[in-house]
Enzyme design. Sequence first.
Site, mmCIF file in Angstrom:
data_model
loop_
_atom_site.group_PDB
_atom_site.id
_atom_site.type_symbol
_atom_site.label_atom_id
_atom_site.label_comp_id
_atom_site.label_asym_id
_atom_site.label_seq_id
_atom_site.Cartn_x
_atom_site.Cartn_y
_atom_site.Cartn_z
ATOM 1 N N GLY A 243 0.910 -1.422 -0.098
ATOM 2 C CA GLY A 243 0.052 -0.061 -0.041
ATOM 3 C C GLY A 243 0.830 1.215 0.031
ATOM 4 O O GLY A 243 0.450 2.313 -0.386
ATOM 5 N N GLN A 244 2.257 1.108 0.497
ATOM 6 C CA GLN A 244 2.679 2.423 0.620
ATOM 7 C C GLN A 244 3.343 3.141 -0.826
ATOM 8 O O GLN A 244 3.554 4.067 -0.661
ATOM 9 C CB GLN A 244 4.187 2.020 1.619
ATOM 10 C CG GLN A 244 5.220 1.397 0.888
ATOM 11 C CD GLN A 244 4.944 -0.052 0.813
ATOM 12 O OE1 GLN A 244 3.866 -0.650 0.597
ATOM 13 N NE2 GLN A 244 6.047 -0.991 1.158
ATOM 14 N N SER B 176 10.693 1.535 6.678
ATOM 15 C CA SER B 176 10.866 2.556 5.701
ATOM 16 C C SER B 176 12.161 2.656 4.915
ATOM 17 O O SER B 176 12.855 3.441 4.740
ATOM 18 C CB SER B 176 10.766 3.889 6.381
ATOM 19 O OG SER B 176 9.706 4.137 7.074
ATOM 20 N N ARG B 177 12.550 1.071 4.689
ATOM 21 C CA ARG B 177 13.802 1.130 3.949
ATOM 22 C C ARG B 177 13.884 0.861 2.533
ATOM 23 O O ARG B 177 14.868 0.683 1.904
ATOM 24 C CB ARG B 177 14.758 0.193 4.639
ATOM 25 C CG ARG B 177 14.033 -1.105 4.788
ATOM 26 C CD ARG B 177 14.983 -2.092 5.093
ATOM 27 N NE ARG B 177 15.621 -2.915 4.352
ATOM 28 C CZ ARG B 177 15.053 -3.837 3.248
ATOM 29 N NH1 ARG B 177 13.647 -3.984 3.283
ATOM 30 N NH2 ARG B 177 15.776 -4.214 2.122
ATOM 31 N N ALA C 75 17.266 10.549 -1.604
ATOM 32 C CA ALA C 75 15.830 10.484 -0.731
ATOM 33 C C ALA C 75 16.258 9.396 0.582
ATOM 34 O O ALA C 75 17.131 8.823 0.509
ATOM 35 C CB ALA C 75 14.713 9.527 -1.705
ATOM 36 N N GLU D 282 7.066 5.453 7.677
ATOM 37 C CA GLU D 282 6.447 5.405 9.003
ATOM 38 C C GLU D 282 6.334 6.696 9.831
ATOM 39 O O GLU D 282 5.463 7.025 10.774
ATOM 40 C CB GLU D 282 7.571 4.388 9.973
ATOM 41 C CG GLU D 282 7.615 3.155 9.484
ATOM 42 C CD GLU D 282 9.045 2.518 10.108
ATOM 43 O OE1 GLU D 282 8.623 1.863 11.193
ATOM 44 O OE2 GLU D 282 9.901 2.744 9.507
#
Lengths: 781, 284, 156
Positions: A488-489, A530-531, A733, A738
Amino acid sequence: MTRALSCVGKSVPRGDAVEKVTGSARYAHDLALPGMLHAALVTSPHASARIARVDVADAAALPGVRAILAGANLDVRLGLYMRDKRILARDVVRYQGEPVVAVAADTLDIAREACRRVRVEYEPTRAVFDPRDAMKSGAPLVHPDLESYAHLEGVFFPKSNTNVAHHQKIRKGDVDAAIASAEVTLEARFDNPPVQHVPMETHAAIAQALPDGRVEIWTSSQSPYTVRHLMSVVFGLPHASIRVHVPYVGGGFGGKAGLNLEPLVYVLSKAAGGRPVKFVATREQEFNTLPSRQGLHSTIEIGATRAGKIVALKATYVWDAGAYADYGVNVGRAAAYSGAGPYAVPNCSIDSFVVYTNKVYGTAYRGFGHLEVLWGIERAIDQMARKLGLDPAEFRRRNLLTVGDTTITGETFTAGHGKPVECLDAVAKAIEWGTPSTPPASSTKRRGKGIAMLHKAPAMPTSTSCSAIIKLDEDGAADILVSGVDYGQGTYTVLRQIAAEELRLPIDAVHINSDCDTAFTPYDWQTVASRFSYMGGHAVIEAAADCLRQLRFAAAQVFGVAPEKIVCENASAYPDGEPERAIPYRSLALGYVYPNGNAIGGPVIGHGRFIARGLTHLAPDTGQGRPAQFWTYGAHGVEVEVDTETGEIEILRIASAVDAGKVLNAGLARGQVIGGVVQGIGSALWEGFRFDKEGRLKNPSFVDYKIPTAKDLPREMVPILLENPQPDGPYGARGVAEHPMISVPSAIGNALYDALGIEFASLPLSPEHVIARLAEKGTKP
Amino acid sequence: MLGRFEYARPQSVDEACRLLAEGGRAAAVLAGGTDLLVDLRNGFRSPSLLVDVKRLGELQALKTRSDETVVGAAVPLNVVVENRELRKAYAGLSDAALSIATYQLRNRATVAGNLCNASPAADMAPILLVLDAELTVQNAKGTRAVPVATLFTGAKRTCLVPGDVVIDVRMPPLDGELRTAFRKQQRIRGHDLAVVNAAAAYAPSRATLRVAVGSCAPTPVLLEPFDTKGTSPQALADEVLRAAAAATAPIDDVRASAAYRRAVLPVLLRRLLADVVSGRGGGI
Amino acid sequence: MHDIELRVNGHAERASVPAGMTLLEFLRDRLALTGAKEGCGIGECGACTVLLDRTPVTACLVLAVEADGLDVRTIEGEAADGELSALQRAFVDAGAVQCGFCTPGMIMSARALLLRSPHPSDEEIVEAIAGNLCRCTGYEAILAAIRAASGTGGEP
């Protein structure tokens, strides 16, 4: 490279959106295989008990029942960091809701009926529910055998004959001396309840044990390769004999990391003669049987100079791991090395204890301990600011990490870390910090403003790695293969953008696998922390470069020039300065064919990889080292209105800034911020497990566990994405998925103080909680 | 699957009554199903026969005439919410219906079902209590009227007996003067059960105020009518609050503590009185 | 077993179902229409929202036999002849989709809204989808998508 970006940074819509809006996207929840059986569970009604007897005779007699298993049939322990858990409870149960017996049957109804016929006799034993009690001597031991459990040595430190699964120490400078001599000190305590991730798709898994010893798994998971690896470790199977498919995943937020239901369906399939077995958690089981976010009790001491410089911070974090601590130990570790907030703290001491209790166990949840720790830190910082007579924003400005500072683990803060103070200033400006709120319409309402900082780094092993493959198709388009999961992210869309940018292809000519399959998609650790856009982004860049090398090599032969003279642009290759001679990729993708039929080159397949760089284990006694590949900083500013008669809080506006380094896809990044903020509001205002005196969860359903609905949004949400580049990040980036959730409760708590003059120390800030505190204040002389 | 049971869809109320009489305690009436089917799923109830009364004409009736106001027992809540006549006459009724669950569930859930489920927090109960509503109940032996005021006998218990079918809910004829209002305190703005709910009906010319409170006792509670003649709004409010406190006994549960209920009940009641006294609750 | 006849996405369906089978099970297990999801099984999350005679219901709390003779519309009937409806297109363009699990139910609630109110107010939009839980998006983009689809007609 000064070329303007053609694709990275654009708000490209998700590639999977069409499948999702038409209902054709398939989730594990939707899959069915020929001959598939359905599983159901008998779960423990007790928080702590000895299993005296399990009688499955009546259940086994039910037609259509194909396998029944209890803990006594299974002699393995599971775990990524700490192997403390069994597939089914054996000898004892440690939390209410723990699986005790599992049945596989022709239909789900038969499986459930069989479960009703299973008789389990329990002998309840002494339980412990508060981790602070569990740390006291004489507390019942949740795991008397803790000493014997395998765990990641040198990283985690379980204490034998106690309930402490891990003790993480951070030591920098001399904290006691610094506090003793500090001009101003503050001590405060804070609490967070356990909460649930609430993915809309509950955990679901299918496994088939094949006759030759191989196993095939379809699972709603964030971690195809971690599932494969742990299945291999637990069952002693060669990695290649385990094939893990991850179709679309209906949300995870950390709860689907690591190993969950896969061993259960595997052992059931084996017991049922190799028929595939599916288990889908009910919503109640999602709350009560599957893992949650750990509760936390924090004690925080801060020492500062009158001029407003922090000289020392001492914290004790006691985590309520619940009955198992496989992931909890790492949450306790990560939150400790982030546990002083994004501030320059010369003297710091943190003790983070991950403590077993007889409750549903914890795992990763978006923010990985940081929302919890920063609830305390950011509230304490506000209190300290007031004690100093300083504006809370100004106090933060004086102490935020800046270039040249060292973090509490000894890392030097550089310009490449981003700019925390810009995040603070951005949100302060957005909510007109320093200007009092306009008066509310009603005299019984109060308004207030609050700000809070956030930071987080990926919590991952020092050797975390990732890989990507790009194949060029006959038509010159690119196919990316990765095993990171887009639940979903939006990371797949970002990887497509990066590949399009690198390969000089239009975005529509870049495709990506919509599901993962460890038989074909290349290695990735797991999609957490978040990697993935960071690491997967690097891997895709390298894979694209590999493709370009192959294209250039073939084109160079065709044109009779050196490969470095070949330019790739617009899905074609040509000698530098001669674009009119361009050969389209489609003429090179499988090999170039000369007019006479001769061919050169061959299918273009690029490979890229990335491994975390420069990370170290933390020194056991001091926590010094380099735990973080990158840090992401941010801030929230919020204005609230409180109804002092009912306790209801309305968020008038919330501004949220994250220093993304480089925004790879503005639309998706905005989606992460808004979604994270609303999830953070859930944690702030409503969410939390409620247990009765026997440790039974009282709110394991949407009737009594409330998450935000469309009616519960702030009046205004302002996402702010800053771009101070991460030098080693893809296009500069860093991860942002999160972070927007972290510190939302802190900012609201700070705004509540501004509105009411009351220090809130525990979550959630429910209407009932607000009224109770107002009543307390009202009755004080 | 929600269990093993039979399903019947009778063509008439008489047939429904006969089926229910034959089924006895093992039979259950299925209207909207939003409570019953949840109970079946959770194993709280296991009837062997569901008698689906949803499509019976009498139960689908909705009349807002000058001589009677009737809401059939199978009328979905959304139909009540969206009925302009009802909104005009009994704003509190429309608001109470609107406060229940979600749009989807209100397409199934019914006024009668909300009452018959007999939750102490039933949102339709306070407003129907203050409206002096009654249920038309039929069984194999005949038809009778059951005032909502006598319906609830305990938490999740009513005076209805196996075999009964609620046909409709009857309210007094639309009264151009009556001002009604409903208020509900919940944990979150989204769909939630009431922590406390309350309704009021005020007839200025008769100087009568009726107030009912839910979720503060084992059953919804109708307070004795208040005579508003010569009473200041402040004194009236004090009287209502005193009466409400005396008639209720809030408990601690997962949704709220007794203390919170005690704290917000007066708030809700004051707001409710402001609604009906200032006329915001509809009426003329 | 009960014989039922109904229309699903415009197709006549005839089936024999046990009384205890929900409409959601019927759609998913018998007709392989897996767009509607079970998120809770008790009508609280809206992931199983379908239209029954043009009104949205949670299919987990409707018996299949109750749908006898009625018209059912699911997410699979939303795109006509392979073309996304304007509503679906708006969800894609507004970034209203993340994990996608709530999306079919969300779109069906929005579809029903546009059928009964072609130009809905913000308040109507919120009321219409408040029964559809989404854990990913924070709803903002979903509200924007429905606003964007306002006026695009009742029928896809």
